[in-house]
Write an enzyme that holds these catalytic residues in place. Structure first.
Site, PDB file in Angstrom:
ATOM      1  CG  HIS A  57      -0.402   0.354   2.448  1.00  0.00           C
ATOM      2  ND1 HIS A  57       0.312  -0.463   3.287  1.00  0.00           N
ATOM      3  CD2 HIS A  57      -0.405   1.532   3.175  1.00  0.00           C
ATOM      4  CE1 HIS A  57       0.624  -0.049   4.451  1.00  0.00           C
ATOM      5  NE2 HIS A  57       0.212   1.302   4.309  1.00  0.00           N
ATOM      6  CE1 TYR A 125       0.383   2.779  11.174  1.00  0.00           C
ATOM      7  CE2 TYR A 125       0.924   0.558  12.222  1.00  0.00           C
ATOM      8  CZ  TYR A 125      -0.022   1.167  11.776  1.00  0.00           C
ATOM      9  OH  TYR A 125      -1.296   0.796  11.671  1.00  0.00           O
TER      10      TYR A 125
END
Length: 157
Positions: A57, A125
């Site tokens: 992605h 993240y």
């Protein structure tokens, strides 16, 4: 900055320093004075089982900063930015507890990973934008996209 290298234009990989004593370990992941993120949007964590591939992605607006504190992963990036000097280049990084590092992934760079070994991997993240379910800045490509042409199989020599 020491320990930082670029393979795809705008991508930053930084080796992390781990400090150990008789109480355990300490490691800084990212500091505001490093200037890695244009802005801060969200911090998230995910666990993925061994052998799973999560790819690909990309984002049109947000940058990602990845860290694997547990387990190990093969991270694959592919530059989709037509105005980049590394357009259509692919880079592979090995990240995790055996190679503590962070990886800055700019918008327009497709990314994904495969968990290596026999234990799950945890990814922490950080993004420059918070996720918006009404207008997600997330665009998917198949893990085996022929335009990228990456072979996710481990090759034994």
């Amino acid at each position: 900055m020491e320990g930082i290298k670029a393979v795809i234009e705008g991508v930053v990989s930084k080796k992390l320093n781990k400090y150990c004593d008789d109480r355990g370990t300490f490691m800084e992941i990212v500091r505001e004075d490093e200037g890695l993120l244009r802005r801060f949007g969200q911090a998230s964590m995910s666990m993925t089982y061994p052998g799973v591939v999560k790819a690909f992605h990309y984002h049109k607006e947000q940058d990602d900063l990845w860290f694997f504190p547990s387990g190990n992963a093969q991270v694959v990036l592919h530059d989709l930015r037509e105005d980049s000097p590394t357009y259509r280049e692919t880079a592979v990084f090995y990240m995790g507890e055996e190679n503590p590092s962070i990886l800055l992934i700019p918008s327009g760079v497709a990314h994904g990973y495969r968990v290596l070994g026999t234990k799950p991997a945890i990814i922490v993240y950080f993004t420059t934008k918070a996720y918006c379910p009404d207008h997600p800045d997330e665009y998917r490509l198949p893990y085996d996209d022929p335009a990228i042409g990456f072979d996710w199989k481990t090759k034994f020599r």
